[in-house]
Design an enzyme around this catalytic site. Structure first.
Site, PDB file in Angstrom:
ATOM      1  N   ASP A 214      10.106   9.670 -44.438  1.00 21.75           N
ATOM      2  CA  ASP A 214      10.875  10.641 -44.072  1.00 21.75           C
ATOM      3  C   ASP A 214      12.105  10.008 -43.133  1.00 21.75           C
ATOM      4  OD1 ASP A 214      11.256  13.252 -43.453  1.00 21.75           O
ATOM      5  OD2 ASP A 214       9.731  13.258 -41.879  1.00 21.75           O
TER       6      ASP A 214
ATOM      7  N   LYS B  79      12.007  11.178 -47.904  1.00 20.72           N
ATOM      8  CA  LYS B  79      11.977  12.758 -47.820  1.00 20.72           C
ATOM      9  C   LYS B  79      13.295  13.116 -47.104  1.00 20.72           C
ATOM     10  CE  LYS B  79       9.543  15.296 -45.093  1.00 20.72           C
ATOM     11  NZ  LYS B  79      10.525  15.862 -44.111  1.00 20.72           N
TER      12      LYS B  79
ATOM     13  N   GLU C 241       8.409  24.370 -45.430  1.00 16.44           N
ATOM     14  CA  GLU C 241       7.624  24.342 -44.085  1.00 16.44           C
ATOM     15  C   GLU C 241       7.746  25.849 -43.514  1.00 16.44           C
ATOM     16  OE1 GLU C 241       8.482  21.051 -41.385  1.00 16.44           O
ATOM     17  OE2 GLU C 241       7.176  22.098 -39.815  1.00 16.44           O
TER      18      GLU C 241
HETATM   19  O1  KIV Z   1       7.381  14.855 -40.370  1.00 15.41           O
HETATM   20  C1  KIV Z   1       6.583  15.478 -40.917  1.00 15.41           C
HETATM   21  O2  KIV Z   1       5.304  15.065 -40.796  1.00 15.41           O
HETATM   22  C2  KIV Z   1       7.078  16.252 -41.940  1.00 15.41           C
HETATM   23  C3  KIV Z   1       5.847  17.395 -42.515  1.00 15.41           C
HETATM   24  C4  KIV Z   1       5.341  18.109 -41.398  1.00 15.41           C
HETATM   25  C5  KIV Z   1       6.056  17.943 -43.732  1.00 15.41           C
HETATM   26  O3  KIV Z   1       8.219  16.558 -42.228  1.00 15.41           O
END
Ligand code: KIV
Length: 272
Positions: A88, A118, A183
């Site tokens: 992420d 992500k 989300e």
């Molecule tokens: O950071 C995270 O865990 C997320 C998920 C909740 C999709 O973005």
């Protein structure tokens, strides 16, 4: 780095939509959790910036750094042999525009064995997603509630704008994302958008109509210190690790205090 043999890929995740097989996703931030998730058949492991809230104890994800993301992603990617591992991208690399985002994402892929990244945000992030995809980096989108925009949104609220959700999801798809997280949106809206997209949707707080589901590891196991707050409504607690660990630690402390630990069997005698 080459794909591990027998391992899933971003392309295979996209194809799961056509086969109708639901996609199981969890977050993980460390080696034992990632090993367990991989062995249990989780298809995609997200090294979420939720590490900031559930591991670092911060009120939001905004304080997570790129170095921390790389640190956790390297560990998780080393642990996973089948699941796709996605990092992420933390605030604010993708908010700073395509160049900054490509630089950050390239670092993640160079320094870890992750499959991709992500990127949070919809239509306003489309040019950034496109640039990262064009750099050869698979991108998982993230529409609906965007926790990195919590200050602009004024809190973590369920998103109920179907037109905006549709526009964002289509923009993310057109920009080249291989799938997208949705989300905290109304379930019927998430289902409607899922039906419109060719790429899979992975829901969290978005109902059963998505192509897959994601939960935060620490929510799945009630391992988060929510203080006075409850576990989020969308999270099902599959096992109560908070209770198990709390009881175990109290027993350990009592045994140390009373001298019941260690026993003779847990101690070393003289050499024979
Ligand atoms: O950071 C995270 O865990 C997320 C998920 C909740 C999709 O973005």
């Amino acid at each position: 780095m080459a794909n591990k043999s027998g391992a899933l890929s971003a392309t295979k995740i996209t194809k799961m939509k056509d086969s109708g097989e639901k996609i199981a996703v969890v977050t993980a931030y460390d080696y034992p959790s990632a090993r367990l998730a991989d062995a249990a058949g989780v298809d995609l492991i997200l090294v979420g910036d939720s590490v900031g809230t559930v591991v670092q104890g911060r009120p939001t994800t905004l304080g997570v750094t790129l170095e921390q993301t790389i640190y956790h992603t390297e560990i998780v990617a080393r642990a996973a042999s089948r699941a796709v591992v996605i990092a992420d991208v933390p605030f604010p690399y993708c908010q700073l525009g395509p160049d900054e985002a490509v630089r950050a994402c390239a670092r993640v892929l160079k320094e870890t064995d992750a499959t991709g990244v992500k990127i949070e945000g919809g239509a306003s992030r489309a040019s950034t997603i496109r640039a990262v995809v064009e750099a050869g980096i698979p991108v998982l989108g993230h529409v609906g509630l965007a926790p990195q925009s919590v200050k602009a949104l004024g809190g973590y609220r369920v998103q109920r704008d179907l037109e905006r959700l549709t526009e964002d999801a289509l923009a993310v798809q057109e920009a080249g994302a291989f799938a997208t997280v949705i989300e905290c949106v109304q379930s019927d809206y998430a289902a409607a958008v899922t039906a419109k997209l060719a790429i899979p949707t992975i829901g969290i707080g978005a109902g059963v109509g998505c192509d897959g589901q994601i939960l935060v590891f620490h929510d799945l196991f009630n391992f988060t210190d929510h203080g006075s707050e409850q576990t989020p409504k969308h999270a099902r607690v599959y096992r109560d690790l908070h209770k198990i660990i709390d009881e175990g630690l109290r027993e350990y402390v009592a045994d140390v205090k009373s001298g019941a630990f260690p026993s003779d069997e847990e101690s070393f005698g003289g050499a024979k």
